[in-house]
Design a protein around this motif. Structure first.
Motif, PDB file in Angstrom:
ATOM      1  N   THR A  43       1.080  -1.185  -0.042  1.00 48.81           N
ATOM      2  CA  THR A  43       0.075  -0.025   0.111  1.00 48.81           C
ATOM      3  C   THR A  43       0.903   1.214  -0.177  1.00 48.81           C
ATOM      4  N   TYR A  74       1.875   1.779  -3.660  1.00 45.97           N
ATOM      5  CA  TYR A  74       0.907   2.262  -4.291  1.00 45.97           C
ATOM      6  C   TYR A  74       0.608   3.766  -4.025  1.00 45.97           C
ATOM      7  N   GLY A  75       0.796   4.219  -2.848  1.00 41.95           N
ATOM      8  CA  GLY A  75       0.665   5.761  -2.520  1.00 41.95           C
ATOM      9  C   GLY A  75       1.821   6.223  -3.393  1.00 41.95           C
ATOM     10  N   ALA A  82       0.801   6.611  -6.656  1.00 47.64           N
ATOM     11  CA  ALA A  82      -0.008   7.780  -6.816  1.00 47.64           C
ATOM     12  C   ALA A  82       0.547   9.437  -6.696  1.00 47.64           C
ATOM     13  N   TYR A  92       0.196  12.408  -8.914  1.00 45.19           N
ATOM     14  CA  TYR A  92      -0.233  13.717  -8.638  1.00 45.19           C
ATOM     15  C   TYR A  92       0.954  14.751  -8.864  1.00 45.19           C
ATOM     16  N   SER A 106      -5.330  16.482  -6.628  1.00 44.99           N
ATOM     17  CA  SER A 106      -5.435  15.409  -5.582  1.00 44.99           C
ATOM     18  C   SER A 106      -6.604  14.313  -6.032  1.00 44.99           C
ATOM     19  N   VAL A 107      -7.499  14.895  -6.905  1.00 44.64           N
ATOM     20  CA  VAL A 107      -8.253  13.773  -7.397  1.00 44.64           C
ATOM     21  C   VAL A 107      -7.592  12.724  -8.143  1.00 44.64           C
ATOM     22  N   TRP A 164      -4.597  11.726  -7.378  1.00 47.30           N
ATOM     23  CA  TRP A 164      -3.699  10.896  -6.418  1.00 47.30           C
ATOM     24  C   TRP A 164      -4.770   9.891  -5.795  1.00 47.30           C
ATOM     25  N   LEU A 165      -5.700  10.342  -5.438  1.00 39.50           N
ATOM     26  CA  LEU A 165      -6.851   9.465  -4.917  1.00 39.50           C
ATOM     27  C   LEU A 165      -7.347   8.261  -5.814  1.00 39.50           C
ATOM     28  N   ALA A 166      -7.470   8.835  -7.182  1.00 39.50           N
ATOM     29  CA  ALA A 166      -7.961   7.879  -8.267  1.00 39.50           C
ATOM     30  C   ALA A 166      -6.858   6.822  -8.366  1.00 39.50           C
ATOM     31  N   ALA A 183      -4.277   5.818  -6.496  1.00 40.73           N
ATOM     32  CA  ALA A 183      -4.065   5.213  -5.213  1.00 40.73           C
ATOM     33  C   ALA A 183      -5.300   3.891  -5.129  1.00 40.73           C
ATOM     34  N   PHE A 184      -6.430   4.373  -5.301  1.00 40.23           N
ATOM     35  CA  PHE A 184      -7.650   3.357  -4.866  1.00 40.23           C
ATOM     36  C   PHE A 184      -7.611   2.529  -6.062  1.00 40.23           C
TER      37      PHE A 184
END
Length: 115
Positions: free
Chosen positions: A63, A66-67, A70, A74, A97-98, A100-102, A104-105
């Motif tokens: 994880t 993955y971060g 991401a 970003y 930031s959208v 980054w989150l997209a 990562a998830f």
């Protein structure tokens, strides 16, 4: 309470070691690469191994990878938004930031957190 004390000691020791290493490198711009995030990640993984075992720590490390991927996406998105569209820094970082989150998830959902 013991866990917090262990985190404090391990985190402080590892952050100090990375700070010394970063201070010894030239140019000083490399010092930013050895800032707190990698050392805190190592301290967290060390504690995860001790408390939960290697298998759990392996999932944690995936994880973190993955971060990091991401974060790279970003950073590229922020640069592109700033250079191409001339947005202000705050607007560019909020929009990116959208991304980054997209990323990562999506990585977590697609690849999972296990080895």
């Amino acid at each position: 309470m013991t866990e917090y004390l262990l985190r404090f000691i391990a985190g402080g020791a590892i952050v100090s070691a990375f700070a010394i290493l970063g201070d010894m490198l030239r140019p000083k711009s490399f010092a930013g690469l050895l800032a707190a995030a990698p050392s805190v990640a190592l301290a967290t993984l060390s504690i995860a191994v001790v408390q939960h075992g290697a298998r759990y720590a392996a999932a944690e490390s995936w994880t973190m990878i993955y971060g990091a991927a991401a974060l790279a996406c970003y950073s590229i998105a922020v640069c592109q938004i700033l250079m191409r569209f001339r947005f202000r820094a705050l607007s560019a970082t909020l929009i990116a930031s959208v991304v980054w989150l997209a990323v990562a998830f999506a990585l977590l959902a697609g690849l999972g957190g296990t080895t």
